[in-house]
Design an enzyme around this catalytic site. Structure first.
Site, mmCIF file in Angstrom:
data_model
loop_
_atom_site.group_PDB
_atom_site.id
_atom_site.type_symbol
_atom_site.label_atom_id
_atom_site.label_comp_id
_atom_site.label_asym_id
_atom_site.label_seq_id
_atom_site.Cartn_x
_atom_site.Cartn_y
_atom_site.Cartn_z
ATOM 1 N N HIS A 1 -8.526 -3.227 -6.656
ATOM 2 C CA HIS A 1 -7.196 -3.729 -6.305
ATOM 3 C C HIS A 1 -7.160 -4.378 -4.926
ATOM 4 C CE1 HIS A 1 -4.788 -1.833 -9.618
ATOM 5 N NE2 HIS A 1 -5.950 -1.225 -9.746
ATOM 6 N N ASP B 1 -4.494 -8.838 2.205
ATOM 7 C CA ASP B 1 -3.971 -7.963 1.156
ATOM 8 C C ASP B 1 -4.598 -8.382 -0.172
ATOM 9 O OD1 ASP B 1 -2.365 -6.067 -0.138
ATOM 10 O OD2 ASP B 1 -0.595 -6.601 1.038
HETATM 11 P P1 ADP Z 1 -0.067 -1.415 -1.468
HETATM 12 O O1 ADP Z 1 -0.746 -1.297 -2.787
HETATM 13 O O2 ADP Z 1 -0.975 -1.775 -0.343
HETATM 14 O O3 ADP Z 1 0.780 -0.228 -1.144
HETATM 15 P P2 ADP Z 1 1.735 -3.414 -2.702
HETATM 16 O O4 ADP Z 1 2.726 -4.335 -2.076
HETATM 17 O O5 ADP Z 1 0.812 -4.054 -3.661
HETATM 18 O O6 ADP Z 1 0.956 -2.669 -1.523
HETATM 19 O O7 ADP Z 1 2.480 -2.269 -3.481
HETATM 20 C C1 ADP Z 1 3.414 -1.432 -2.870
HETATM 21 C C2 ADP Z 1 4.258 -0.779 -3.942
HETATM 22 O O8 ADP Z 1 4.904 0.352 -3.348
HETATM 23 C C3 ADP Z 1 5.335 -1.681 -4.498
HETATM 24 O O9 ADP Z 1 5.479 -1.463 -5.886
HETATM 25 C C4 ADP Z 1 6.579 -1.236 -3.754
HETATM 26 O O10 ADP Z 1 7.785 -1.392 -4.472
HETATM 27 C C5 ADP Z 1 6.297 0.230 -3.514
HETATM 28 N N1 ADP Z 1 6.954 0.658 -2.267
HETATM 29 C C6 ADP Z 1 6.752 0.185 -1.028
HETATM 30 N N2 ADP Z 1 7.579 0.767 -0.136
HETATM 31 C C7 ADP Z 1 8.331 1.623 -0.837
HETATM 32 C C8 ADP Z 1 9.386 2.507 -0.492
HETATM 33 N N3 ADP Z 1 9.839 2.643 0.764
HETATM 34 N N4 ADP Z 1 9.927 3.238 -1.487
HETATM 35 C C9 ADP Z 1 9.472 3.109 -2.749
HETATM 36 N N5 ADP Z 1 8.501 2.294 -3.140
HETATM 37 C C10 ADP Z 1 7.929 1.557 -2.197
HETATM 38 O O1 F6P Z 2 -3.861 -0.989 -3.227
HETATM 39 C C1 F6P Z 2 -4.626 -0.116 -2.506
HETATM 40 C C2 F6P Z 2 -4.134 1.317 -2.543
HETATM 41 O O2 F6P Z 2 -5.077 2.215 -2.073
HETATM 42 C C3 F6P Z 2 -3.771 1.730 -3.941
HETATM 43 O O3 F6P Z 2 -4.837 2.312 -4.600
HETATM 44 C C4 F6P Z 2 -2.602 2.615 -3.717
HETATM 45 O O4 F6P Z 2 -1.638 2.372 -4.686
HETATM 46 C C5 F6P Z 2 -1.999 2.186 -2.393
HETATM 47 O O5 F6P Z 2 -2.993 1.477 -1.730
HETATM 48 C C6 F6P Z 2 -1.450 3.371 -1.629
HETATM 49 O O6 F6P Z 2 -2.460 4.071 -0.972
HETATM 50 P P1 F6P Z 2 -2.654 5.649 -0.982
HETATM 51 O O7 F6P Z 2 -3.000 6.050 -2.369
HETATM 52 O O8 F6P Z 2 -3.743 5.899 0.002
HETATM 53 O O9 F6P Z 2 -1.342 6.248 -0.557
#
Ligand code: ADP
Ligand code: F6P
Length: 495
Positions: A162, A370
């Protein structure tokens, strides 16, 4: 023991423990892109999800979630420190994100990484029925495909990364680079977010392991491992339907009032992570306030930054710096009842997120690097009114797909400021045209299209693909996230 035909293996289960107000333990959806991507898919097939439940100690017995069996893999304190916080999130994570923070290397972390990967492989081997498709996710589990193939050669194994996969000059820093590549090559199909990542991988297996490789196929022993790009997506229709609900629209109107009915609302939603460019964004905003290009009375910034990996030093330092900067900016530019930045660290449920997206005139998604960034896609899906400007980093995987966004280089402070101003002052017709094009793209390239393309490549029989990607009753299956209590934050060890 019940066995199943699809096994998803990911570091985290899609639920984690939550302390209810009465002190009882309850299970809630965990945040993060991986869960957001995979969770909507599994409603249509008998499946098992193998993963960590978010604490330490013996693995809890978990309820099925909408027919998906949850199988927890236990981590103890040492595993948590050395595998999750160490090798996964202080070695691989920074290295894979352009080394924007210094990757650290410790032999003890590597031992834990092997140990935990072995445990995941053994658990998976136990639950997978003969001939099952096993889909291993992400950088925490690079060794699982190889270990699992040794235990269960009958399985069809996929691996999907991912996060970005770095160019050879960065990956070559890893002391155990050959073992990591060999682990991934245990899969029949290795998927990445972008073609460049597949290219990097092909170059590395030739350079490090001396194997014949193209950007599509790698020969190893008597097998061919296929590789390719499969950009992950979201459940576009679900987010659009949520955002279109009258109560969500009403909540968005109320939020705007609560923010003081400003002319412009800028929103950012991130995990608190140094890859997300939060500090650079705050600096750009602060400089625009200083120069008077942005005025607190007309424009508010809402920064949601949910704490993440809280025991890892680099994350603690980041949080302190972000909070100091938010405090400074509010102290300098805010007024009574009118902060310059509304700073929120709580998890929100999906409806509240949808309302936030609908209130945002500008969504600033400006990571330094990202793999994809699903928040950007969620914002676009939520703008059923075709309004709203997406300010997007060129270094997010999403930028390759959402080229109609206002693209910026977040390392270029002046460029970031100009991009922010351009998005704030864009002509409504331009905003609408861009948003329409992006929504049309996401409508076609949603989470089902992603699963279909990946699983078709993995499981050529096609049966699993049809079940997984059929549209059925898409009512939410996991309880949504409530605001979490302080007590819960104290209990958690993993974030
Ligand atoms: P990462 O995988 O690095 O966390 P992404 O943007 O791909 O970043 O995914 C983040 C996910 O987490 C999204 O589906 C988003 O809606 C969710 N998310 C981020 N912040 C919050 C929050 N404060 N409350 C609930 N869900 C959240
Ligand atoms: O997208 C990378 C990632 O490590 C995902 O596997 C996971 O959804 C997200 O970041 C949140 O990270 P963690 O599982 O360390 O809270």
């Amino acid at each position: 023991m019940r066995q199943s035909s699809l096994v998803v293996v990911a570091n985290r289960l899609p639920i984690d423990d939550n302390l209810a107000l009465d002190g009882a333990c309850e299970w809630r959806r965990s945040p993060g892109g991986l869960v957001s991507a995979l969770h909507p898919l599994l409603r249509h097939t008998p499946a098992t999800w193998v993963g960590w439940a978010g604490g330490t100690g013996p693995a809890p017995t978990l309820p099925d979630v909408d027919g998906v069996r949850m199988r927890a893999v236990p981590l103890d304190q040492d595993d948590l420190r050395d595998h999750y916080e160490g090798f996964a999130n202080a070695t691989l994570w920074p290295l894979y994100h352009d080394a924007v923070e210094q990757p650290q290397h410790h032999r003890r972390w590597w031992e834990a990484y092997q140990r935990v990967n072995q445990r995941f492989a053994e658990t998976t081997a136990e639950v997978a029925e003969p001939g099952s498709v096993v889909w291993v996710q992400d950088y925490h589990l690079h060794l699982v495909p190889g270990l699992l193939r040794a235990l269960r050669p009958d399985l069809r194994i996929g691996f999907f990364l991912h996060v970005p996969f770095p160019p050879p000059e960065l990956f070559m820093q890893l002391p155990r680079r050959a073992e990591l590549l060999r682990g991934m090559l245990g899969a029949d199909l290795v998927g990445f977010q972008r073609a460049q990542a597949a290219h990097n991988f092909a170059q590395l297996v030739t350079k490090v392991l001396g194997l014949p490789a193209t950007d599509r196929r790698i020969g190893i022993d008597d097998r061919v491992v296929r590789i390719g790009a499969f950009p992950v997506s979201i459940d576009t229709a679900e987010m659009a339907a949520l955002a279109a609900r009258p109560e969500v629209a009403a909540r968005a109107r109320r939020l705007r009032q609560d923010l003081g009915s400003p002319e412009h609302v800028i929103l950012s939603v991130d995990r608190m992570d140094y890859t997300k460019g939060i500090e650079q964004r705050l600096k750009a905003y602060s400089e625009l306030l200083v120069s008077g290009h942005v005025k607190v009375r007309d424009t508010v910034l809402v920064q949601v930054a949910v704490p993440s990996r809280e025991r890892v030093g680099q994350y603690q330092i980041l949080r302190e710096r972000v909070e100091r900067e938010v405090g400074r900016i509010n102290g300098e530019f805010g007024r009574v009842g009118e902060p310059a930045i509304h700073y929120l660290t709580q998890p929100f449920d999906r409806a509240e997120l949808a309302a936030l997206y609908r209130v945002a005139d500008v969504m600033a998604v400006t990571p330094l690097r990202d793999g994809m960034n699903l928040v950007a896609k969620e914002y676009v899906a939520a703008r059923v009114d075709d309004a709203g400007a997406l300010l997007l980093s060129e270094f997010a995987g999403t930028a390759a797909e959402l080229s109609q966004a206002y693209l910026v280089n977040p390392h270029d402070l002046e460029g970031l400021k100009q991009g922010l101003l351009a998005a704030l002052h864009a002509a409504p017709a331009d905003v609408t045209e861009r948003m329409r094009a992006m929504r049309a793209h996401l409508h076609r390239h949603d989470i089902r299209a992603w699963a279909r393309s990946y699983l078709t490549a993995l499981d050529q029989s096609g049966a699993l693909v049809d079940r997984l990607t059929s549209t059925g009753d898409d009512s939410p299956v996991l309880p949504s996230q409530p605001d979490r209590s302080a007590a819960r934050a104290e209990r958690r060890t993993g974030r």
